[in-house]
Design an enzyme around this catalytic site. Structure first.
Site, mmCIF file in Angstrom:
data_model
loop_
_atom_site.group_PDB
_atom_site.id
_atom_site.type_symbol
_atom_site.label_atom_id
_atom_site.label_comp_id
_atom_site.label_asym_id
_atom_site.label_seq_id
_atom_site.Cartn_x
_atom_site.Cartn_y
_atom_site.Cartn_z
ATOM 1 N N TYR A 29 5.407 12.181 -6.304
ATOM 2 C CA TYR A 29 4.163 11.401 -6.129
ATOM 3 C C TYR A 29 3.926 11.375 -4.432
ATOM 4 C CZ TYR A 29 7.336 7.330 -5.532
ATOM 5 O OH TYR A 29 8.378 6.651 -5.163
ATOM 6 N N ASP B 16 3.337 8.764 -1.463
ATOM 7 C CA ASP B 16 3.302 7.639 -1.247
ATOM 8 C C ASP B 16 2.258 6.849 -0.255
ATOM 9 O OD1 ASP B 16 4.865 5.287 -1.342
ATOM 10 O OD2 ASP B 16 6.164 5.562 0.356
ATOM 11 N N GLU C 134 15.308 7.785 -3.742
ATOM 12 C CA GLU C 134 14.095 7.866 -3.480
ATOM 13 C C GLU C 134 13.926 8.219 -1.943
ATOM 14 O OE1 GLU C 134 11.984 4.376 -4.360
ATOM 15 O OE2 GLU C 134 13.062 3.929 -5.783
#
Length: 488
Positions: free
Chosen positions: A79, A81, A34
């Site tokens: 996405y 964050d 990530e």
């Protein structure tokens, strides 16, 4: 005192099915990365807020997915964050090389979003506006953002074992995985050492731990847990990305096998008395051999991070010799080659020839470049060094890293074609293959859908839902084929 760890208690004692039992008994693993990216704009006629720029980057995503949180065709998650940092989480990978390809694909995805935003920004903010997207872990204002690794580990390995036996490895591996940073205290080999304040925690936003223990396995909770590693830098070096995943996998194999056999792995004696202090010491020791560590058992280890890494490497090497089946755990990475390169890296530090690693270790590459520029010019202002440092990590408009790759100054393991392919194609040997196909078909048909790591939901033109609990299972079930038929 180290924090106490607890399981979340969300798993039962039901017997495992045959397939899951086989996965638990094997050395196979799921890997994921990530990456939170930093955003800034320079050259604009008026100031551009980073958060607003990040939202602009995601406008095409929102227009299509109706959300800033979506999954793309390669099975990965894209996405915004906390703090408006664009984040990309790779799809499930069985092999470090697959995870590397997906990570490289993420750089291309972010670059495309940035260039589209730059084109739109220039219409209202001047033709010289430039959008920068940084794959690093700290900005000039002192804010930190992360690169987190995920490893599927067997449930029978206690959290305390991971804390005491793996953390010293994670701290000291940074001599070859650190990205390096120019800061107020001079050059450090890691970007995150000054920002991590705990060894282990169940939170990542309230505190900054080195290992996160939230019990979210995204798999059968009776069989697995997900190890969420916070201590680690965002790498531009493909070699460093591959090596941090592969070496961590091998150390975990040793720990897991000891758990199966109900014995000690031998790694507990490497536990640091103060992991935070050890982390700072490693980050400030560019020689790799100068730090001295106080150990939890009262012992003292001299010889820096290299001395600790050599102990882990020796144990891994013996383990692989005794368990040749470990070689089959990684379908596209040769564990013997990983061990050989691990040896080579440590020997470079031991012999004092750290510059030999400049073509594969981010921090060594940057430090050699900065030192050469300083020698050539007599003196470079700190602000100029920081600018070059940031450019190295700019995946949208940076030139330093790309130039190094073109000139052979930084080795690559994957070509551009492999990264381009990974933008659209998930690994074919994990459940990401099913998620990727579902997303691709749903988008092509204009259907409404949603998904997460373990679930696919079709909302229109028909409603259907299925659970994908096993990350290793890439076979199309009858239920999955029915959902695909609804999209036909």
């Amino acid at each position: 005192m180290m924090p106490q760890l607890r399981d979340s208690g969300n798993h039962s004692t039901a017997p495992l099915d045959g397939r899951t039992r086989g996965e638990v008994d094997a050395f196979i693993r799921i890997f994921g990365i990530e990456t939170e990216y930093g955003v800034s704009v320079t050259g604009a006629d008026a100031p551009c807020d980073a958060g607003q720029t990040a939202m602009m980057m995601f406008q095409p995503i929102v227009a299509q997915a109706r959300s800033t949180n979506t999954y793309i065709e390669n099975g990965s998650r894209l996405y915004l964050d906390v703090g408006s940092h664009p984040e990309y989480a790779t799809a499930e990978a069985r092999d470090p090389m697959d995870a590397l390809a997906l990570d490289a694909a993420g750089e291309l995805v972010m670059r495309d979003l940035a260039m589209d935003t730059q084109h739109r920004l220039r219409e209202g903010h001047g033709r010289r506006a430039i959008v920068h997207v940084f794959k690093n872990n700290a900005d000039s204002a002192g804010h930190s953002f992360g690169c987190h690794e995920n490893y599927l580990v067997r449930r029978f390995v206690p959290l305390e074992t991971i804390e005491h036996e793996l953390l010293p490895f994670l701290i000291t591996r940074q001599i070859f995985t650190g990205a390096g940073r120019v800061g107020g205290q001079g050059f450090q080999i890691t970007q995150r050492a000054d920002f991590l304040d705990e060894a282990v925690s169940s939170a990542t936003t309230r505190s900054r731990p080195m290992v996160n223990t939230r019990d979210e396995p995204h798999a059968d909770p009776d069989a697995f847990r997900r190890l969420h590693v916070i201590i680690g830098d965002s790498n531009r070096s493909q070699w460093a990305t591959m090596m941090k995943l592969a070496t961590t996998h091998l150390v975990l194999c040793v720990i897991e096998q000891a758990g199966r056999e109900g014995r000690e792995s031998g790694f507990a004696r490497f536990a640091f008395a103060d992991p935070g202090a050890a982390n700072h010491a490693v980050s400030r020791d560019a020689s790799g051999v100068g730090a001295v560590f106080d150990m939890a058992d009262g012992d003292v280890i001299r010889g820096g991070a290299v001395a600790v890494q050599e102990r882990y490497l020796a144990a891994v090497e013996r383990f692989v010799e005794d368990h040749p089946e470990v070689g089959a755990s990684l379908p596209r990475t040769d564990v013997h080659d990983v061990i050989a390169q691990w040896h080579e890296a440590l020997e470079a530090f031991r012999s004092g020839d750290v510059d030999a690693l400049a073509d594969r270790v981010d921090w060594v590459c940057k430090k050699r470049l900065f030192d050469a520029l300083q020698a050539r010019t007599g003196h470079l202002p700190a602000s100029r060094l920081e600018q070059l440092d940031m450019d190295y990590h700019d995946v949208a408009n940076g030139t330093v890293y790309a130039s190094l790759c073109r000139r052979g100054g930084m080795r690559t393991l994957l070509g551009r074609d492999a990264a381009d392919r990974a933008v659209h194609m998930p690994p074919d040997d994990t459940r990401a293959a099913l998620r990727g196909r579902f997303v691709r078909e749903a988008k092509a048909k204009g259907a409404r859908y949603s998904c997460d790591w373990t679930r696919l939901t079709l909302m229109s033109p028909h409603h259907s839902e299925m659970v994908l609990l096993d990350p290793f299972d890439f076979e199309e079930s009858e239920r999955f084929r029915q959902m695909m038929d609804m999209l036909a």
